[in-house]
Scaffold this motif. Structure first.
Motif, PDB file in Angstrom:
ATOM      1  N   ALA A   1       0.842  -1.197   0.000  1.00 50.14           N
ATOM      2  CA  ALA A   1       0.000   0.000   0.000  1.00 50.14           C
ATOM      3  C   ALA A   1       0.876   1.246   0.000  1.00 50.14           C
ATOM      4  N   ALA A   2       0.297   2.363  -0.418  1.00 49.79           N
ATOM      5  CA  ALA A   2       0.989   3.651  -0.426  1.00 49.79           C
ATOM      6  C   ALA A   2       0.375   4.539   0.655  1.00 49.79           C
ATOM      7  N   PHE A   3       1.247   5.303   1.316  1.00 50.35           N
ATOM      8  CA  PHE A   3       0.815   6.222   2.361  1.00 50.35           C
ATOM      9  C   PHE A   3       1.520   7.556   2.185  1.00 50.35           C
ATOM     10  N   ASP A   4       0.919   8.595   2.720  1.00 48.53           N
ATOM     11  CA  ASP A   4       1.602   9.874   2.775  1.00 48.53           C
ATOM     12  C   ASP A   4       2.310   9.965   4.123  1.00 48.53           C
ATOM     13  N   ARG A   5       3.022  11.057   4.321  1.00 52.58           N
ATOM     14  CA  ARG A   5       3.826  11.233   5.536  1.00 52.58           C
ATOM     15  C   ARG A   5       2.988  11.131   6.821  1.00 52.58           C
ATOM     16  N   ALA A   6       1.723  11.511   6.740  1.00 55.82           N
ATOM     17  CA  ALA A   6       0.851  11.484   7.912  1.00 55.82           C
ATOM     18  C   ALA A   6       0.223  10.105   8.142  1.00 55.82           C
ATOM     19  N   GLY A   7       0.537   9.135   7.273  1.00 60.08           N
ATOM     20  CA  GLY A   7      -0.015   7.796   7.438  1.00 60.08           C
ATOM     21  C   GLY A   7      -1.351   7.587   6.747  1.00 60.08           C
ATOM     22  N   ARG A   8      -1.781   8.574   5.958  1.00 58.79           N
ATOM     23  CA  ARG A   8      -3.039   8.425   5.219  1.00 58.79           C
ATOM     24  C   ARG A   8      -2.790   7.575   3.979  1.00 58.79           C
ATOM     25  N   LYS A   9      -3.683   6.620   3.754  1.00 57.77           N
ATOM     26  CA  LYS A   9      -3.545   5.728   2.612  1.00 57.77           C
ATOM     27  C   LYS A   9      -3.783   6.489   1.309  1.00 57.77           C
ATOM     28  N   LEU A  10      -2.944   6.215   0.325  1.00 60.70           N
ATOM     29  CA  LEU A  10      -3.048   6.805  -1.000  1.00 60.70           C
ATOM     30  C   LEU A  10      -3.402   5.704  -1.992  1.00 60.70           C
ATOM     31  N   GLU A  11      -3.967   6.083  -3.119  1.00 58.74           N
ATOM     32  CA  GLU A  11      -4.260   5.111  -4.160  1.00 58.74           C
ATOM     33  C   GLU A  11      -2.970   4.807  -4.920  1.00 58.74           C
ATOM     34  N   LEU A  12      -2.647   3.515  -5.069  1.00 60.22           N
ATOM     35  CA  LEU A  12      -1.475   3.106  -5.824  1.00 60.22           C
ATOM     36  C   LEU A  12      -1.929   2.594  -7.182  1.00 60.22           C
ATOM     37  N   VAL A  13      -1.409   3.203  -8.234  1.00 59.73           N
ATOM     38  CA  VAL A  13      -1.730   2.798  -9.597  1.00 59.73           C
ATOM     39  C   VAL A  13      -0.471   2.150 -10.178  1.00 59.73           C
ATOM     40  N   VAL A  14      -0.587   0.876 -10.517  1.00 55.72           N
ATOM     41  CA  VAL A  14       0.538   0.133 -11.092  1.00 55.72           C
ATOM     42  C   VAL A  14       0.388   0.152 -12.607  1.00 55.72           C
ATOM     43  N   LEU A  15       1.421   0.649 -13.282  1.00 50.66           N
ATOM     44  CA  LEU A  15       1.390   0.821 -14.730  1.00 50.66           C
ATOM     45  C   LEU A  15       2.221  -0.243 -15.441  1.00 50.66           C
ATOM     46  N   ASP A  16       1.673  -0.812 -16.500  1.00 51.19           N
ATOM     47  CA  ASP A  16       2.411  -1.729 -17.361  1.00 51.19           C
ATOM     48  C   ASP A  16       3.213  -0.880 -18.340  1.00 51.19           C
ATOM     49  N   ALA A  17       4.331  -0.372 -17.897  1.00 45.86           N
ATOM     50  CA  ALA A  17       5.157   0.503 -18.728  1.00 45.86           C
ATOM     51  C   ALA A  17       6.616   0.322 -18.339  1.00 45.86           C
ATOM     52  N   GLU A  18       7.470   0.398 -19.325  1.00 49.27           N
ATOM     53  CA  GLU A  18       8.911   0.320 -19.091  1.00 49.27           C
ATOM     54  C   GLU A  18       9.477   1.727 -19.026  1.00 49.27           C
ATOM     55  N   PRO A  19      10.300   2.011 -18.000  1.00 49.38           N
ATOM     56  CA  PRO A  19      10.907   3.342 -17.944  1.00 49.38           C
ATOM     57  C   PRO A  19      11.890   3.525 -19.103  1.00 49.38           C
ATOM     58  N   PRO A  20      12.174   4.766 -19.455  1.00 51.29           N
ATOM     59  CA  PRO A  20      13.125   5.010 -20.555  1.00 51.29           C
ATOM     60  C   PRO A  20      14.505   4.480 -20.191  1.00 51.29           C
ATOM     61  N   GLN A  21      15.238   4.061 -21.208  1.00 46.01           N
ATOM     62  CA  GLN A  21      16.614   3.598 -21.008  1.00 46.01           C
ATOM     63  C   GLN A  21      17.468   4.771 -20.576  1.00 46.01           C
ATOM     64  N   GLU A  22      18.305   4.545 -19.554  1.00 45.07           N
ATOM     65  CA  GLU A  22      19.225   5.590 -19.124  1.00 45.07           C
ATOM     66  C   GLU A  22      20.589   5.285 -19.683  1.00 45.07           C
ATOM     67  N   GLU A  23      21.287   6.318 -20.102  1.00 45.28           N
ATOM     68  CA  GLU A  23      22.635   6.148 -20.644  1.00 45.28           C
ATOM     69  C   GLU A  23      23.649   6.742 -19.682  1.00 45.28           C
ATOM     70  N   LEU A  24      24.788   6.093 -19.563  1.00 44.68           N
ATOM     71  CA  LEU A  24      25.868   6.602 -18.729  1.00 44.68           C
ATOM     72  C   LEU A  24      26.644   7.660 -19.486  1.00 44.68           C
ATOM     73  N   GLY A  25      26.967   8.735 -18.767  1.00 42.51           N
ATOM     74  CA  GLY A  25      27.863   9.738 -19.229  1.00 42.51           C
ATOM     75  C   GLY A  25      27.440  10.585 -20.305  1.00 42.51           C
TER      76      GLY A  25
END
Length: 173
Positions: free
Chosen positions: A149-173
């Motif tokens: 589950a996801a929470f904010d700093r005060a402990g309140r539950k947040l909605e967690l949305v799980v995405l079927d997505a690949e993050p962009p490729q990161e390149e070194l340097g």
């Protein structure tokens, strides 16, 4: 496309209580960014749950970092500035320098406003002993999406949305 589940989480990178101004700024960021929603990639969620299971009975405390939705190769149907949790940083990185100088060198500057915590023995809620951040993803056994589950700093539950997505490729340097 998105598979909605719940998530937990908030710890600050240094493990100390945040200043009131910083905490308010981070909570405002979370509220503005997702109107009480937290977005994460399926790959990150699955990896975190696998790591939590492997680490049991030891608890985990990782810094999570986002990638703006607009940087993904595919259209996620989100505002381009919406943060999507895609990466984590090991808490041990830079720990010896942190212990001496009080600086978190294990997390790149501007990253890490979210944390992943586990409570192998429970409870399925944030506690006073947890490191807090603007967003905390919290997991408990049996290490499945329904026990994340996801929470904010005060402990309140947040909605967690799980995405079927690949993050962009990161390149070194």
């Amino acid at each position: 496309m998105p598979d909605e589940t719940t998530a937990v989480g908030d710890e600050n990178a240094a493990g100390a209580e945040p200043t009131p101004d910083r905490a308010a700024d981070e909570e405002e960021e979370v509220a503005e960014a997702g109107q009480r929603r937290v977005h994460a990639t399926r790959g990150l969620v699955d990896l975190l749950l696998d790591m939590a299971e492997d680490a049991e009975p030891t608890s985990m405390n990782l810094v999570l970092a986002p990638t703006p939705a607009g940087e993904f190769d595919e259209d996620l149907g989100l505002d381009p500035e919406t943060p999507v949790l895609t990466h984590f940083y090991m808490a041990e990185a830079g720990q010896s320098v942190s212990a001496v100088f009080g600086m978190d060198l294990g997390t790149p500057a501007g990253r890490g406003r979210a944390r992943f915590l586990t409570h192998p023995q429970g409870p399925f809620e944030l506690t006073e002993r947890d490191d807090l951040a603007a967003v905390v993803l919290l997991a408990v056994p049996p290490w499945e999406r329904r026990t994340l589950a996801a929470f904010d700093r005060a402990g309140r539950k947040l909605e967690l949305v799980v995405l079927d997505a690949e993050p962009p490729q990161e390149e070194l340097g």
